[in-house]
Design an enzyme around this catalytic site. Structure first.
Site, short mmCIF file in Angstrom:
data_model
loop_
_atom_site.label_atom_id
_atom_site.label_comp_id
_atom_site.label_asym_id
_atom_site.label_seq_id
_atom_site.Cartn_x
_atom_site.Cartn_y
_atom_site.Cartn_z
CG ASP A 195 91.39 41.43 39.68
OD1 ASP A 195 92.47 42.02 39.92
OD2 ASP A 195 91.16 40.26 40.05
CE LYS A 210 98.38 44.51 40.79
NZ LYS A 210 97.26 43.58 41.10
CD GLU A 212 94.54 43.31 44.12
OE1 GLU A 212 95.10 42.48 44.85
OE2 GLU A 212 95.09 43.82 43.13
CG ASP A 225 94.27 37.62 47.41
OD1 ASP A 225 94.56 36.61 46.75
OD2 ASP A 225 94.19 38.76 46.91
#
Lengths: 631, 107
Positions: A25, A95, A192, A214
């Site tokens: 992850d 990221k 994800e 999420d």
């Protein structure tokens, strides 16, 4: 002596042939690596027992030759601690920069970005040299890989890396590049939310529709997955790129500022208030009340009580905001709340009891919270990786994801023709036939775009390429088949082929600019709010293109047969009609253009008839009736 | 002779079987491969064959096929940790020599 793990029946591998796989992850704030050992998926801790690896890389200098990495780096907690002392050489939240262009980056970053002349990839200037976002991510991946190799006792066969469902082609490609640089064999990139569903084993359960909620530190994503016959399909995704746990902290901080009557806090005080706010939020996940204590910096300490009730009042509006994308996702998936079987909670912010309660009420089901919401994505990725390297013989999972935005190409008049629609499950290949616009046209430019709007100018350009060597034909006779293909990782390739001659051309889309969640969100919102404008604009453009085509065809016909078949007066009338049409087509009155085209059709009907007769005469002259019969 | 487990091994096997959700036993065996002759088999078991030997130690059911038993009878299964790595170890009294890594052996 080697340490062994328990395999599935019949899946024992020969010594040294273990098929070791990890799930990674790769997060904005923290990253994790997980693996399956003796059938149990667990995240792997470092030697200090820490599972999370802060996604922070500090560059210390160049590495001597012969080392695996070109840089000397510090990754994780140590780098995080050094960040404030060495901000320019310590890269945080890399990221956000993956797959982005220079202009995107300069806007919201403290780093010294430089773009090399021969490369569109921007680099960050550090003490160790100029590094790209891909290289920074590779350092994080290398650290995680090493941790996995140490824990599993051998090199990895492959890894599954998770990416946000909204990641576009550029961002996915950049992630793959980083993995390659880190020496990882990427089995697959998976979304994800899909990984979270796999972690809960929803794939092996009964058929049904599941929601992945999420709520991370800075972003909110909702995905609706459907399981049919052991196959996962993502029905829809939605989210809010500027809503997360940080916003909950800010809501509490604002309350503190008001209560403590602080008007103009400096950065240090604000930091302390935010820390206190976050701590209070975390404490109130387990207790009914907490004491806030803040050093105001002027020697005074402000203290107050915050009850769970007060906290919930503060954060309720924010949590309610997350339900808006939930509704949109339901609508996109064309399902009702009653159809939802499970709700999976992902992200640290879902530890807040009120979040669980409100989400539970909204979907009318008790959310799944058994797996640590910070680890659930990595665990799912590890399970998927284990299947992909072939450690499981039975009930193999096949995961399907969707494209976040429609993909298409530009047609005449600057219109976007969608080939693959938004929320189409991938992998997918779709073909559509196109043709030439002009007589004798031998090349075609193919402009690949992404977006929901009708006009090219409102969509995002992904790539351009040309198909050359089309044999000269009259307009509309060529058959050009354009195929869009998206592989399992969400990467797009486009090919064009002229069917009669077989000439081909293709492109692998590796766009240099990425889109943020926010931009995708905006593109979607725009497409809703501009729906009517877009339809009108499309109608107008189509009419204008049609007018151009009529003008083009008539001019060609006049040049060829005008003298022979028409009187001078007739030629003047037609020429005038053509000129008028060409003039009106420049304006934006769709109806007027349509009427004019009809008018031109009428004026030229006789001319068309004569041309038809003439060409039949030509074809028949000099031939005997018998010959024709025999044909 | 029999096959036995250390406490640590028994505890982990029980946990792994519970997590897997099906199968009640552990299968131990050998396969002829590896750099030094034979390699160990360590698998979850969903079915017991007719001529399998079944042992039970510390609440864990262990299945061994008759041919493998010749090579591993008397083995104690252990669970250990080496740095970040952790897993099962075969303490097999029959082993004469093993390859450097210990993953394959000879009797």
């Amino acid at each position: 002596m080697a340490l062994l793990q328990i395999s599935e029946p019949g899946q024992t591998t020969a010594p040294h042939q273990h098929k070791l796989a990890a799930g990674i992850d790769l997060g904005t704030t923290n990253s994790l690596v997980a693996s399956l050992r003796s059938g149990m998926a667990e995240t792997i801790a470092d030697e200090n027992g820490q599972h999370l690896l802060p996604s922070v890389v500090q560059f210390l200098g160049k590495q001597d030759e012969g080392f695996h990495s070109a840089y000397q780096t510090e990754v994780g907690y140590q780098a995080q601690q050094n960040a404030s002392a060495d901000p320019l050489n310590t890269i945080i939240s890399v990221k956000r920069y993956m797959g982005r262009g220079l202009d995107d980056l300069k806007k919201h970053s403290i780093y010294n970005f430089v773009a090399e002349e021969d490369s569109v990839v921007p680099r960050i200037r550090t003490i160790a040299g100029d590094v790209s976002a891909v290289e920074v991510s590779a350092e994080i991946l290398k650290t995680l890989k090493q941790r996995a190799v140490d824990a599993l006792g051998d090199d990895l066969t492959g890894a599954v890396i998770t990416v946000p469902a909204y990641f576009d082609d550029a961002q996915r490609q950049a992630t793959k590049d980083a993995a390659k640089l880190a020496g990882l064999n990427v089995l697959r990139l998976i979304n994800e939310p899909t990984a979270a569903a796999v972690a809960y084993g929803l794939d092996s359960g009964s058929e049904g529709t599941h929601v992945i909620y999420d709520l991370g530190g800075g972003t909110f994503d909702i995905s609706i997955l459907k399981l049919t016959k052991g196959v996962f399909e993502v029905l829809s995704t939605a989210g809010d790129s500027a809503l997360g746990g940080d916003d909950l902290d800010h809501a509490i901080a604002d309350w503190i500022l008001t209560e403590a009557q602080i008007n103009d806090p400096d950065a240090g005080l604000l930091r302390r208030i935010l820390d206190a706010a976050r701590q209070a939020k975390e404490t109130l996940s387990e207790q009914q009340s907490t004491t806030l204590s803040i050093d105001l910096g002027n020697g005074e300490v402000w203290e107050s009580q915050l009850s769970l009730q007060q906290l919930e009042k503060l954060i309720k509006p924010l949590i309610r905001k997350t339900l808006v994308p939930c509704r949109r996702a339901l609508r996109d998936a064309k399902i009702e709340v009653e159809d939802i079987q499970d709700v999976v909670m992902v992200g640290g912010s879902t530890r807040v009891p009120l979040v669980r309660q409100m989400v539970g009420e909204f979907f009318n089901t008790e959310p799944l919270v058994d797996i640590d919401p910070d680890k659930v994505v990595a665990i799912g990725a590890a399970r998927q990786a284990d299947v992909l390297v072939g450690n499981k013989s039975e009930d193999d999972m096949l995961l399907l994801d969707v494209t976040p935005l429609s993909l298409g190409l530009e047609t005449m008049g600057g219109l976007a023709e969608k080939v693959i629609h938004r929320n189409t499950t991938i992998p997918v290949a779709r073909a559509q036939d196109f043709t030439t616009f002009k007589d004798g046209q031998t090349a075609m430019a193919i402009h690949v775009v992404q977006g929901e709007r009708e006009l090219i100018s409102d969509c995002r350009s992904l790539a351009r390429f040309e198909l050359r060597g089309i044999p000269p034909m009259v307009a509309g006779a060529a058959r050009i088949r354009v195929t869009f293909q998206i592989d399992a990782d969400g990467l797009l390739s486009v090919s064009a082929r002229e069917e009669t001659s077989g000439v081909e051309s293709s492109i692998q889309v590796k766009p240099s600019y990425g889109l943020s969640d926010g931009e995708i969100e905006n593109m979607l919102k725009d497409s809703f709010s501009h729906a009517q404008d877009d339809i009108d604009a499309r109608k107008l453009r189509e009419e204008q293109v049609e007018a151009d085509r009529v003008v083009e065809a008539l001019l060609a016909a006049l040049a060829e047969d005008g003298e022979a078949l028409l009187s001078v007066e007739e030629q003047v009338v037609i020429q005038q009609a053509i000129d008028e049409l060409a003039e009106i087509a420049k304006n934006s009155d769709q109806r007027a253009i349509k009427l004019k085209i009809e008018h031109v059709d009428k004026v030229t009907a006789e001319f068309a008839q004569r041309r038809m007769d003439a060409s039949i005469n030509k074809a028949l002259s000099g031939q005997r009736v018998d010959d024709l019969n025999n044909k | 002779m029999a096959i036995t487990l250390t406490d640590a091994a028994a505890e982990h096997v029980t946990r792994f079987i519970e997590n897997r959700g099906k199968g009640e036993a552990l299968r131990l065996g050998v396969k002829t491969n590896g750099c030094s002759g034979m390699g160990y088999v360590l698998e979850f078991a969903d079915a017991v064959d007719e001529d399998d030997n079944v042992f039970e130690d510390k609440g864990v059911k262990i299945i061994v096929d008759p041919k493998s038993l010749l090579y591993i009878d008397g083995t104690e299964l252990d669970y250990g940790r080496e740095g970040l790595n952790e897993g099962f170890k075969f303490n097999n009294p029959n082993v004469k020599d093993a390859c450097g890594c210990g993953e394959s052996f000879n009797v």
